[in-house]
Design a protein around this motif. Structure first.
Motif, PDB file in Angstrom:
ATOM      1  N   LEU A  80       0.827  -1.200   0.000  1.00  0.00           N
ATOM      2  CA  LEU A  80       0.000   0.000   0.000  1.00  0.00           C
ATOM      3  C   LEU A  80       0.864   1.252   0.000  1.00  0.00           C
ATOM      4  N   PHE A  81       1.835   1.313   0.889  1.00  0.00           N
ATOM      5  CA  PHE A  81       2.718   2.470   0.946  1.00  0.00           C
ATOM      6  C   PHE A  81       3.678   2.490  -0.236  1.00  0.00           C
ATOM      7  N   GLY A  82       4.179   1.322  -0.614  1.00  0.00           N
ATOM      8  CA  GLY A  82       5.175   1.229  -1.674  1.00  0.00           C
ATOM      9  C   GLY A  82       4.708   1.767  -3.005  1.00  0.00           C
ATOM     10  N   GLU A  83       3.393   1.858  -3.198  1.00  0.00           N
ATOM     11  CA  GLU A  83       2.844   2.401  -4.434  1.00  0.00           C
ATOM     12  C   GLU A  83       2.870   3.924  -4.447  1.00  0.00           C
ATOM     13  N   THR A  84       3.304   4.527  -3.363  1.00  0.00           N
ATOM     14  CA  THR A  84       3.268   5.982  -3.232  1.00  0.00           C
ATOM     15  C   THR A  84       4.676   6.556  -3.238  1.00  0.00           C
ATOM     16  N   GLU A  85       4.878   7.558  -4.091  1.00  0.00           N
ATOM     17  CA  GLU A  85       6.177   8.221  -4.144  1.00  0.00           C
ATOM     18  C   GLU A  85       6.465   8.888  -2.806  1.00  0.00           C
ATOM     19  N   PHE A 120      -0.058  10.881   0.032  1.00  0.00           N
ATOM     20  CA  PHE A 120      -0.559   9.525   0.275  1.00  0.00           C
ATOM     21  C   PHE A 120      -1.899   9.584   0.983  1.00  0.00           C
ATOM     22  N   SER A 121      -1.961  10.380   2.026  1.00  0.00           N
ATOM     23  CA  SER A 121      -3.166  10.478   2.832  1.00  0.00           C
ATOM     24  C   SER A 121      -4.352  10.953   1.994  1.00  0.00           C
ATOM     25  N   ALA A 122      -4.118  11.882   1.099  1.00  0.00           N
ATOM     26  CA  ALA A 122      -5.191  12.430   0.278  1.00  0.00           C
ATOM     27  C   ALA A 122      -5.678  11.438  -0.774  1.00  0.00           C
ATOM     28  N   HIS A 123      -4.761  10.641  -1.340  1.00  0.00           N
ATOM     29  CA  HIS A 123      -5.118   9.783  -2.464  1.00  0.00           C
ATOM     30  C   HIS A 123      -5.352   8.316  -2.103  1.00  0.00           C
ATOM     31  N   ARG A 124      -4.839   7.881  -0.968  1.00  0.00           N
ATOM     32  CA  ARG A 124      -4.947   6.464  -0.621  1.00  0.00           C
ATOM     33  C   ARG A 124      -5.641   6.254   0.719  1.00  0.00           C
ATOM     34  N   ALA A 125      -6.300   7.275   1.240  1.00  0.00           N
ATOM     35  CA  ALA A 125      -6.908   7.199   2.569  1.00  0.00           C
ATOM     36  C   ALA A 125      -7.912   6.050   2.670  1.00  0.00           C
ATOM     37  N   GLU A 126      -8.729   5.847   1.645  1.00  0.00           N
ATOM     38  CA  GLU A 126      -9.727   4.782   1.696  1.00  0.00           C
ATOM     39  C   GLU A 126      -9.071   3.407   1.766  1.00  0.00           C
ATOM     40  N   ALA A 127      -8.047   3.180   0.955  1.00  0.00           N
ATOM     41  CA  ALA A 127      -7.338   1.898   0.978  1.00  0.00           C
ATOM     42  C   ALA A 127      -6.643   1.687   2.320  1.00  0.00           C
ATOM     43  N   TYR A 128      -6.102   2.761   2.899  1.00  0.00           N
ATOM     44  CA  TYR A 128      -5.444   2.672   4.206  1.00  0.00           C
ATOM     45  C   TYR A 128      -6.445   2.286   5.288  1.00  0.00           C
ATOM     46  N   ALA A 135      -9.227   0.653   4.879  1.00  0.00           N
ATOM     47  CA  ALA A 135      -9.638  -0.736   4.649  1.00  0.00           C
ATOM     48  C   ALA A 135      -8.602  -1.707   5.212  1.00  0.00           C
ATOM     49  N   LEU A 136      -7.323  -1.414   5.005  1.00  0.00           N
ATOM     50  CA  LEU A 136      -6.258  -2.263   5.555  1.00  0.00           C
ATOM     51  C   LEU A 136      -6.299  -2.224   7.077  1.00  0.00           C
ATOM     52  N   ASP A 137      -6.473  -1.058   7.640  1.00  0.00           N
ATOM     53  CA  ASP A 137      -6.536  -0.899   9.088  1.00  0.00           C
ATOM     54  C   ASP A 137      -7.708  -1.705   9.660  1.00  0.00           C
ATOM     55  N   ALA A 138      -8.841  -1.680   8.984  1.00  0.00           N
ATOM     56  CA  ALA A 138     -10.015  -2.430   9.445  1.00  0.00           C
ATOM     57  C   ALA A 138      -9.754  -3.933   9.421  1.00  0.00           C
ATOM     58  N   ALA A 152      -8.634  -7.148  14.286  1.00  0.00           N
ATOM     59  CA  ALA A 152      -8.638  -8.341  15.141  1.00  0.00           C
ATOM     60  C   ALA A 152      -7.273  -8.574  15.800  1.00  0.00           C
ATOM     61  N   LEU A 153      -6.228  -7.961  15.257  1.00  0.00           N
ATOM     62  CA  LEU A 153      -4.877  -8.155  15.788  1.00  0.00           C
ATOM     63  C   LEU A 153      -4.494  -7.107  16.831  1.00  0.00           C
TER      64      LEU A 153
END
Length: 73
Positions: free
Chosen positions: A3-8, A38-46, A48-51, A55-56
């Motif tokens: 997820l992060f690696g896709e962001t410059e 990253f926060s502006a463009h990938r916030a939704e994906a972030y 979703a990963l957090d959700a 459980a962990l």
């Protein structure tokens, strides 16, 4: 990483474990502008990963944003 690696501007993530069994995740970015992009463009994906990781975790707390302090001259 993916997820992060896709962001410059993303550098790396460290996962640290304390003596009490608590964990600390540190994400390194080139600068605040890279994080904000990253926060502006990938916030939704972030979110979703957090959700998926809920459980962990027992609790999650953002402790802040930090910059590397210059060393002594």
């Amino acid at each position: 990483g993916e997820l992060f690696g896709e962001t410059e501007g993303y550098i790396r993530t460290e996962l640290l474990r304390g003596g009490s069994g608590d964990y600390l995740t540190i994400d390194y970015w080139r600068d605040i502008d890279a994080w904000e992009a990253f926060s502006a463009h990938r916030a939704e994906a972030y979110r979703a990963l957090d959700a998926r990781c809920d459980a962990l975790t027992e609790a999650e707390e953002r402790i802040g944003q930090f910059v590397v302090a210059p060393g002594p001259n």
